[in-house]
Design an enzyme around this catalytic site. Structure first.
Site, PDB file in Angstrom:
ATOM      1  CE1 TYR A 110     -10.138  -1.605   0.677  1.00 22.82           C
ATOM      2  CE2 TYR A 110      -9.546   0.702   0.378  1.00 22.82           C
ATOM      3  CZ  TYR A 110      -9.361  -0.506   1.017  1.00 22.82           C
ATOM      4  OH  TYR A 110      -8.410  -0.608   1.998  1.00 22.82           O
ATOM      5  CG  ASP A 122      -2.019  -1.004   1.153  1.00 23.00           C
ATOM      6  OD1 ASP A 122      -2.360  -1.417   0.034  1.00 23.00           O
ATOM      7  OD2 ASP A 122      -2.536  -1.402   2.211  1.00 23.00           O
TER       8      ASP A 122
END
Length: 469
Positions: A406, A151
């Site tokens: 997401y 990330d």
């Protein structure tokens, strides 16, 4: 005709022509004076009218040239005044959601230079919608795409394109960021961009293309923000930020920003125990957010933000059909509106919901265990009644055999009402698909509709065997 008569006739004609020319010159002069004074009448205040002190942005200033008998008259068209958004219209009443956009980024990456991304979202200015994502500093068909499952690296940047345009090599890199949020206040874009060391990150606030403010990590544990749009009302924008444990107590704060400058910071209050990756929407005159509890609950936290006095309250979505992943099956899941349900709270996934009177519209993965499939539906009493489970208007967005990820909300103002839209991240590559070394995504976008609609499934659609390794 004798000579005297000829002279008289010629003189009469000449006098007539001279008189006509004289009258034409008077007409041109009157027209010139009239237009000259009219160009100064654009929104000119009465002598006793108080003018606002805030700056006024001129969107366009056009000069129109009019040619009259070799005389040039310049007429200035009244400039258009750009105002802050206030989102005061009611929420649109909808029956469900209809397809709006799909960028097919992964399929296009099989034969083109497309960025490796994750954490996408959508936000709109008053005239156009844009898609954002956090790039990994590389295209997919590039050895740098190896191991992009991580990330937080210093090469990640916030990308911005018109909605429906994949992130190609000409894409604008708005800022350096491995966590972000963006919103338009009616005059300019605000970007909140987080980057740096896990234990000492920096959030930069960029407004109208200029760095206006910044704030450093306050808990020294991965300062992070929404990964979807922030919201601005009457020139004040609000964004939710968290610093601290991803699976324990963390410090969440709500920031208020005006033209890029932080004007107030409020701590989280209310009953929410853990808050990350909020999906926020305007609920005039305030802002409401649906978030991710990555610690205790698979029911989603709610944050209510008062834009006037900066006060904060929080709770949980009442629906017993909970929105996070992983979660219990629908027969055994619970929510009492006030507290986390202590059902498979960790890890979780970013998601969304929005209130509709006593009911709630929501989206979630179809799988209760994995980020696969995606569905939307309305829960009767899901906003006001604890553990309500009456579901209607269910739609499949992505079938259960395909990966999702997401999801988040964005709002679009129409002539009469404010529509709610959502996007779904369609993750491909690692960690689920180990044939390749990269991790990236495409998106699909739906918006609320008051009409009828059919059925379908809109997965990413790339054949992993066709893709660069």
């Amino acid at each position: 005709m004798n000579p005297n008569q000829k002279i008289i006739t010629i003189g009469s004609v000449s006098l007539t022509i001279a008189t006509v020319c004289f009258l034409m010159q008077i007409a041109i002069l009157v027209t010139t004076v009239t237009l000259h004074f009219k160009q100064h009448e654009c929104d000119s205040p009465a002598s006793n009218q108080v003018m606002p002190c805030e700056p006024i942005i001129i969107e366009r200033n056009i000069t129109e040239i009019v040619y009259l008998n070799n005389t040039t008259i310049e007429k200035e068209i009244c400039p258009e005044v750009v105002e802050y958004r206030n989102w005061s219209k009611p929420q649109c009443q909808i029956t469900g959601f209809a397809p709006f956009s799909k960028d097919n980024s992964i399929r296009l990456s099989a034969g083109g230079d497309i960025w490796v991304t994750r954490e996408p979202y959508v936000s709109c200015d008053p005239g156009k919608c844009y898609q954002f994502a956090l790039g990994q500093g590389t295209t997919l068909d590039n050895k740098h795409s190896n191991d992009t499952i991580h990330d937080r690296i210093p090469h990640r940047t916030l990308l911005m394109n018109e909605l429906g345009v994949p992130f190609h090599l000409g894409t604008r890199q708005v800022c350096v960021a491995w966590s972000s949020s963006s919103c338009h206040d009616g005059k300019a874009w605000l970007h909140v961009c987080v980057t740096g060391d896990d234990k000492n990150a920096t959030a930069s606030f960029i407004y109208d293309g200029r760095l206006m403010d910044s704030i450093g990590s306050w808990s020294q544990n991965i300062l992070r923000t929404q990964e979807s749009e922030c919201v601005c009302i009457n020139g004040t924008c609000t964004v939710v930020m968290t610093d601290g444990s991803a699976s324990g107590r963390a410090d969440t704060r709500i920031l208020f920003i005006e033209e890029g400058k932080i004007v107030h910071i409020s701590p989280l209050s209310g009953s929410a125990q853990h808050v990350e990756e909020c999906s926020c929407y305007p609920r005039y005159p305030d802002v409401r957010c649906i978030c991710r509890d990555n610690w205790k609950g698979s029911n989603r936290p709610v944050i209510d933000i008062n834009m006037e006095d900066y006060s904060i309250d929080s709770s949980y979505v009442c629906s017993g059909l909970v929105g996070d992943t992983p979660r219990n099956d629908d027969r055994s899941s619970n929510s009492n509106c006030r507290n986390p349900n202590n059902e498979r709270g960790n890890p979780g996934v970013k998601g969304w919901a929005f209130d509709n009177g006593d009911d709630v519209w929501m989206g979630r993965t179809i799988s209760k265990d994995l980020r696969s499939g995606y569905e939307t539906f309305k829960v009767i009493g899901g906003w006001s009644t604890p553990n309500s489970k009456s579901q209607i208007n269910r739609q499949v967005i992505v079938d259960s055999n395909n990966w999702s990820g997401y999801s988040g909300i964005f709002s679009v103002e129409g002539k009469r009402c404010i529509n709610r839209c959502f996007y779904v991240e369609l993750i491909r590559g690692r960690q689920q698909e180990t044939r390749v070394w990269w991790t990236s995504n495409s998106i699909v976008v739906f918006c609320g509709t008051s009409g009828t609609y059919g059925t379908g499934s809109w997965p990413d659609g790339a054949n992993i065997n066709f893709m660069p390794i």
